[in-house]
Design a protein around this motif. Structure first.
Motif, PDB file in Angstrom:
ATOM      1  N   SER A   1      -4.641  10.444  11.595  1.00 24.42           N
ATOM      2  CA  SER A   1      -5.950  10.811  11.035  1.00 24.42           C
ATOM      3  C   SER A   1      -6.868   9.606  10.834  1.00 24.42           C
ATOM      4  O   SER A   1      -8.001   9.749  10.389  1.00 24.42           O
ATOM      5  CB  SER A   1      -5.748  11.503   9.686  1.00 24.42           C
ATOM      6  OG  SER A   1      -5.288  10.544   8.742  1.00 24.42           O
ATOM      7  N   GLY A   2      -6.354   8.424  11.099  1.00 26.05           N
ATOM      8  CA  GLY A   2      -7.174   7.213  10.914  1.00 26.05           C
ATOM      9  C   GLY A   2      -7.257   6.803   9.451  1.00 26.05           C
ATOM     10  O   GLY A   2      -8.017   5.921   9.080  1.00 26.05           O
ATOM     11  N   GLN A   3      -6.543   7.452   8.566  1.00 25.39           N
ATOM     12  CA  GLN A   3      -6.618   7.180   7.122  1.00 25.39           C
ATOM     13  C   GLN A   3      -5.250   7.148   6.491  1.00 25.39           C
ATOM     14  O   GLN A   3      -4.423   8.014   6.806  1.00 25.39           O
ATOM     15  CB  GLN A   3      -7.370   8.327   6.475  1.00 25.39           C
ATOM     16  CG  GLN A   3      -8.491   7.836   5.783  1.00 25.39           C
ATOM     17  CD  GLN A   3      -9.088   8.304   4.585  1.00 25.39           C
ATOM     18  OE1 GLN A   3      -9.015   7.565   3.653  1.00 25.39           O
ATOM     19  NE2 GLN A   3      -9.710   9.439   4.587  1.00 25.39           N
ATOM     20  N   PRO A   4      -4.981   6.203   5.591  1.00 23.10           N
ATOM     21  CA  PRO A   4      -3.696   6.289   4.888  1.00 23.10           C
ATOM     22  C   PRO A   4      -3.646   7.585   4.076  1.00 23.10           C
ATOM     23  O   PRO A   4      -4.628   7.968   3.461  1.00 23.10           O
ATOM     24  CB  PRO A   4      -3.689   5.071   3.966  1.00 23.10           C
ATOM     25  CG  PRO A   4      -4.795   4.207   4.422  1.00 23.10           C
ATOM     26  CD  PRO A   4      -5.770   5.062   5.151  1.00 23.10           C
ATOM     27  N   ARG A   5      -2.485   8.241   4.091  1.00 23.56           N
ATOM     28  CA  ARG A   5      -2.318   9.542   3.443  1.00 23.56           C
ATOM     29  C   ARG A   5      -2.547   9.476   1.928  1.00 23.56           C
ATOM     30  O   ARG A   5      -3.317  10.239   1.371  1.00 23.56           O
ATOM     31  CB  ARG A   5      -0.883  10.017   3.727  1.00 23.56           C
ATOM     32  CG  ARG A   5      -0.526  11.396   3.269  1.00 23.56           C
ATOM     33  CD  ARG A   5       0.847  11.743   3.819  1.00 23.56           C
ATOM     34  NE  ARG A   5       1.826  10.702   3.501  1.00 23.56           N
ATOM     35  CZ  ARG A   5       2.610  10.720   2.422  1.00 23.56           C
ATOM     36  NH1 ARG A   5       2.534  11.703   1.584  1.00 23.56           N
ATOM     37  NH2 ARG A   5       3.470   9.749   2.204  1.00 23.56           N
ATOM     38  N   LEU A   6      -1.910   8.511   1.263  1.00 26.45           N
ATOM     39  CA  LEU A   6      -1.983   8.424  -0.196  1.00 26.45           C
ATOM     40  C   LEU A   6      -3.407   8.198  -0.680  1.00 26.45           C
ATOM     41  O   LEU A   6      -3.866   8.802  -1.635  1.00 26.45           O
ATOM     42  CB  LEU A   6      -1.126   7.260  -0.679  1.00 26.45           C
ATOM     43  CG  LEU A   6       0.368   7.468  -0.600  1.00 26.45           C
ATOM     44  CD1 LEU A   6       1.080   6.159  -0.709  1.00 26.45           C
ATOM     45  CD2 LEU A   6       0.784   8.384  -1.729  1.00 26.45           C
TER      46      LEU A   6
ATOM     47  N   GLN B   1       2.892   6.056   6.060  1.00 28.13           N
ATOM     48  CA  GLN B   1       1.508   5.562   6.092  1.00 28.13           C
ATOM     49  C   GLN B   1       1.078   5.226   7.513  1.00 28.13           C
ATOM     50  O   GLN B   1      -0.034   5.534   7.928  1.00 28.13           O
ATOM     51  CB  GLN B   1       1.354   4.332   5.186  1.00 28.13           C
ATOM     52  CG  GLN B   1       1.599   4.589   3.716  1.00 28.13           C
ATOM     53  CD  GLN B   1       0.676   5.658   3.152  1.00 28.13           C
ATOM     54  OE1 GLN B   1      -0.491   5.743   3.499  1.00 28.13           O
ATOM     55  NE2 GLN B   1       1.224   6.506   2.293  1.00 28.13           N
ATOM     56  N   TRP B   2       1.966   4.585   8.265  1.00 29.22           N
ATOM     57  CA  TRP B   2       1.643   4.262   9.661  1.00 29.22           C
ATOM     58  C   TRP B   2       1.324   5.539  10.425  1.00 29.22           C
ATOM     59  O   TRP B   2       0.355   5.620  11.166  1.00 29.22           O
ATOM     60  CB  TRP B   2       2.831   3.568  10.348  1.00 29.22           C
ATOM     61  CG  TRP B   2       2.957   2.116  10.034  1.00 29.22           C
ATOM     62  CD1 TRP B   2       1.993   1.296   9.522  1.00 29.22           C
ATOM     63  CD2 TRP B   2       4.123   1.298  10.221  1.00 29.22           C
ATOM     64  NE1 TRP B   2       2.488   0.036   9.362  1.00 29.22           N
ATOM     65  CE2 TRP B   2       3.786   0.001   9.777  1.00 29.22           C
ATOM     66  CE3 TRP B   2       5.411   1.538  10.695  1.00 29.22           C
ATOM     67  CZ2 TRP B   2       4.692  -1.051   9.816  1.00 29.22           C
ATOM     68  CZ3 TRP B   2       6.303   0.483  10.743  1.00 29.22           C
ATOM     69  CH2 TRP B   2       5.961  -0.792  10.300  1.00 29.22           C
TER      70      TRP B   2
END
Ligand SMILES: C[S@@+](CC[C@H](N)C(=O)[O-])C[C@H]1O[C@@H](n2cnc3c(N)ncnc32)[C@H](O)[C@@H]1O
Length: 660
Positions: free
Chosen positions: A210-215, A203-204
């Motif tokens: 991308s500036g966004q959490p993946r999940l 997540q970090w």
């Protein structure tokens, strides 16, 4: 003798105040029980710590006020129905802490919060004495009272000022006791939580790139497409997202306390380094100043945090990393109020250290990942080609701590021993009888094909025959699919998702019974602890077996070489559990059911008379036989209970006519 500085004196004062707050209700209760009338008298208890200045006998001593308690008010609080259970039974009342009764509400001036532990006040003791408008709060148990003033004005105010309205205590901020704290650690270790740093790292990385959490990004798209109507698939993905975020957040909490406890160690090391060139007080001040700069906090903020973190550090030092990493939600309160911070507590945690580690290492096994993530958690570059193992101990990589597991294998491959709680491999505990001893841990019983072929002798006939299974106890439908199952007779064993592992450990009994089974958490009466699992066989003689019987067959369950942990349940003449028959999906099961087991108790059952008593084939020759058998019998009950029925060998022999 060392000279206490102001900070130490204040800490000692606040510690004593906290302990006083803990003990006083009990002491008052004892007095009331012995007939002392405290309610009628307007009595006031004032306590202080005084520094004796031997060097200047004429100079007045410096006093650190601890508590000023109205006894009448305390008595009425203790006597009230809400206060009684907490005091009588030594557990925190769910409504109000008994200690809250001791807070002297006369001190209604501004309250400045000072934490205990490492806190070092910046003002001198004398200036504190003079600062009569401020009251220092040691913790929520007892407040350090305003120092008495020599002039008469304060005394008059005592009488005339209206009392400040008492605010209800916030139950979320009650001090946590040692038992609750330990219970929280066990709950967390056995709960099935996954402390996995890889998810947090992923997540970090996603946020950084991308500036966004993946999940969140993936699932959000799905939910937008289906807005309003949520299909099972989308709901499932949302549940998985929620689970992963909870897991990541729990992992972050563990990382946080690891780093904070380690920071305390670094702080002490930094002070030690400066002490080479500076006096201790100044070395400490300089280290605090350096830290304040880096954190961007005021000194007061830093000191408050340090006091809590010092608690984490102390816990880690005695109970090991697992005691800290798996601490439940009560950790902060446990360290903030420090009610249980005594020598006994740390000795207890020390004794539990290996036990926590056995459970944590074996129940939170490592999983394989590529080398990349480890590289971030530890400073040592990992070989990307090698198969890296990652588990709860990898969290320690963040501070360069040991990431190797101490205890591999199955949780019940270790026996915890003695007062040090050290764990030894299970086979060793049988070597004196069998050098080749081994034990295979089974989830489900297995059928001895040589005896039973393809037939399962536990099968129960249903009349009329049916494709579905109804519970014989509650008459509800049984199914292995939790969505269809309606029978909740033993929900921790059948018909639902199993909630983690059973909180038990195998331990070395201190009284000659070899191993036994220890409950880490309590099991309420009626709770199923486990199914009796082993080899389903028949015709074994002179072996410890469980005998099962259906309308069609009599069978034996043998656990000598394979089975589950119920194999280690010893007999007691005053047992806290029992075996019960239960039919699940048409198959008879034998279930170990609690009759009320407390955390830390040995789990025992009554093996019944047939186990202990030997039947004599020729009752008429009883006297002669008795003599021979009494010499050869090795069955003597060691349960140690005062009502033990089988401790005397000679009484363990029954004539055949009455033997079962
Ligand atoms: C099912 S095993 C229990 C685990 C066993 N203590 C061990 O270390 O493997 C049963 C055996 O434990 C011992 N045992 C259990 N309860 C006992 C008791 N109250 N007194 C003496 N021995 C006991 C007996 O040797 C018995 O045959």
């Amino acid at each position: 003798m060392s000279t206490h500085d102001a900070a130490e004196l204040e800490r000692i004062a606040s510690d004593i105040a906290a302990r006083l707050g803990d003990q006083l209700p009990g002491a008052i209760l004892q007095l009331l029980k012995s007939g002392v009338d405290l309610a009628g008298e307007p009595l006031q208890l004032d306590c202080s710590v005084r520094r004796i200045d031997h060097a200047s006998p004429g100079v007045a001593d410096q006093a650190y006020p601890l508590a000023s308690v109205g006894l009448g008010e305390t008595v009425s609080r203790i006597s009230s129905p809400a206060g009684t259970p907490g005091i009588l039974y030594g557990v925190a009342s769910p409504v109000k802490s008994p200690n809250s009764a001791l807070i002297n509400r006369r001190s209604s001036n501004r309250v400045e919060e000072v934490s205990s532990g490492l806190a070092t006040p910046t003002t001198s003791p004398r200036s504190q004495d003079l600062r009569s408008s401020k009251v220092r709060k040691a913790n929520n148990s007892l407040r350090i009272s305003t120092p008495n003033r020599a002039d008469g004005r304060l005394a008059q105010r005592d009488v005339s000022l209206p009392r400040k309205k008492r605010m209800p205590d916030n139950p979320a901020l009650q001090p946590s006791t040692l038992d609750k704290y330990i219970g929280g650690v066990w709950d967390s270790i056995f709960s099935g939580i996954k402390l996995d740093p890889t998810e947090v790292i992923a997540q970090w990385q996603a946020i950084e790139s991308s500036g966004q959490p993946r999940l969140l990004a993936d699932t959000e798209k799905e939910l937008l497409v289906h807005h309003g109507s949520v299909t099972q698939g989308v709901f499932g993905r949302m549940s998985i997202l929620a689970r992963k975020v909870s897991q990541a957040s729990r992992t972050c909490r563990s990382l946080e306390v690891i780093v904070q406890a380690h920071w305390v160690q670094c702080f002490d090391d930094r002070v030690a380094e400066l002490v080479a060139t500076l006096p201790r007080d100044q070395a400490k001040k300089q280290t605090i100043a350096e830290a304040c700069l880096d954190f961007g906090w005021s000194e007061k903020e830093l000191r408050n945090k340090m006091a809590i973190w010092k608690g984490y550090y102390d816990i880690k030092k005695s109970g090991g990393w697992a005691a800290l990493v798996f601490a439940g939600a009560g950790l902060y309160r446990f360290c903030k109020y420090r009610v249980s911070f005594t020598e006994d507590t740390f000795a207890t945690l020390q004794m539990l250290r290996h036990r926590f580690e056995v459970a944590a290492d074996t129940l939170h096994p490592s999983k394989q990942i590529d080398g990349l993530c480890l590289q971030i958690m530890t400073k040592t570059p990992a070989d990307p080609c090698s198969n890296q193992l990652i588990g709860w101990r990898q969290l320690l990589g963040i501070i360069g701590g040991p990431t190797e597991r101490t205890y591999n294998d199955h949780p019940h491959d270790f026996v915890v021993c003695g007062s040090s709680g050290e764990a030894i491999p299970l086979p060793i505990t049988y070597h004196q009888w069998d050098k080749e001893f081994s034990y295979v841990h089974l989830e489900e019983s297995v059928i001895d094909r040589e005896v039973w072929g393809d037939y399962d002798p536990r099968l129960v006939t249903v009349d009329p025959p049916s494709d579905t299974h109804k519970c014989q106890q509650c008459q509800e439908l049984q199914s292995d699919d939790p969505r269809d199952n309606r029978c909740v007779c033993y929900p921790t064993l059948y018909g639902s998702v199993r909630p983690g592992s059973t909180p038990v450990q195998i331990f070395r009994t201190p009284n000659g019974k070899n191993n036994g089974l220890l409950a880490c958490c309590s099991f309420a009466a009626g709770t199923a602890i486990a199914e009796f699992v082993g080899l389903i066989t028949a015709n074994l003689a002179n072996m410890d077996v469980m005998v099962g019987q259906t309308d069609k067959a009599v069978y034996q369950i043998w656990q000598g070489r394979r089975g589950n942990f119920t194999r280690f349940v010893n007999h007691s003449c005053q047992p806290n559990s029992q075996y019960e028959r239960f039919v699940w999906m048409g198959i008879q099961r034998i279930v170990l059911v609690s009759m009320g087991v407390e955390a830390g108790e040995e789990i025992t059952v009554d093996y019944s008379e047939s186990y202990w008593k030997v039947s004599l084939p020729y009752p008429e020759q009883c006297n002669e036989m008795l003599l021979i058998l009494a010499q050869n019998l090795d069955k003597v009950c060691l349960c140690g209970h005062e009502k033990c029925r089988y401790r005397d060998r000679n009484r363990s022999i029954l004539p055949a006519a009455t033997a079962s």
